[in-house]
Design a protein around this motif. Structure first.
Motif, PDB file in Angstrom:
ATOM      1  N   LYS A  33      -1.255   7.849 -13.149  1.00  0.00           N
ATOM      2  CA  LYS A  33      -1.174   7.716 -11.712  1.00  0.00           C
ATOM      3  C   LYS A  33      -2.042   6.553 -11.269  1.00  0.00           C
ATOM      4  N   VAL A  65      -3.728   5.008  -8.232  1.00  0.00           N
ATOM      5  CA  VAL A  65      -4.147   5.320  -6.875  1.00  0.00           C
ATOM      6  C   VAL A  65      -4.583   4.028  -6.219  1.00  0.00           C
ATOM      7  N   HIS A 104       0.818  -1.214   0.000  1.00  0.00           N
ATOM      8  CA  HIS A 104       0.000   0.000   0.000  1.00  0.00           C
ATOM      9  C   HIS A 104       0.855   1.269   0.000  1.00  0.00           C
ATOM     10  N   HIS A 105       1.963   1.228  -0.731  1.00  0.00           N
ATOM     11  CA  HIS A 105       2.827   2.398  -0.869  1.00  0.00           C
ATOM     12  C   HIS A 105       2.261   3.326  -1.939  1.00  0.00           C
ATOM     13  N   PRO A 106       2.424   4.621  -1.771  1.00  0.00           N
ATOM     14  CA  PRO A 106       2.018   5.521  -2.855  1.00  0.00           C
ATOM     15  C   PRO A 106       2.946   5.307  -4.054  1.00  0.00           C
TER      16      PRO A 106
END
Length: 95
Positions: A77, A79, A67-69
């Protein structure tokens, strides 16, 4: 939001287009600027590219699992959904 193969492939392809390669002492080294830890090497440029793609795929899957950005790449991107860790935790073990 669920990821589909097309989304992930587009992200991977965009990242690979940013790859930078160098040759030193007869060996090729590759990296993708902005993606920490995405590095590879090989005896040929093609071998290095293939290894870099494999490292990138593993980096992306690990980032999703933890769950890393994920950084934006060429306007793309990814998300992470709030339930990403739950979704991955429910995948049956095939071993």
């Amino acid at each position: 939001m669920r990821y589909n193969a097309r989304m992930l492939t587009e992200y991977l392809d965009a990242a690979m287009r940013k790859a930078h390669y160098e040759m030193e002492d007869g060996e090729f080294f590759g990296e993708i600027p902005g993606l920490q830890g995405v590095l590879a090497n090989g005896d040929s440029l093609e071998e290095c590219r293939e290894e870099l793609r494999s490292v990138l795929e593993d980096w992306l899957l690990l980032g999703i699992a933890l769950h890393h950005p994920l950084p934006e790449v060429d306007g793309l991107k990814l998300v992470l959904p709030e339930l990403a860790m739950h979704d991955l935790a429910t995948v049956p073990d095939v071993a």
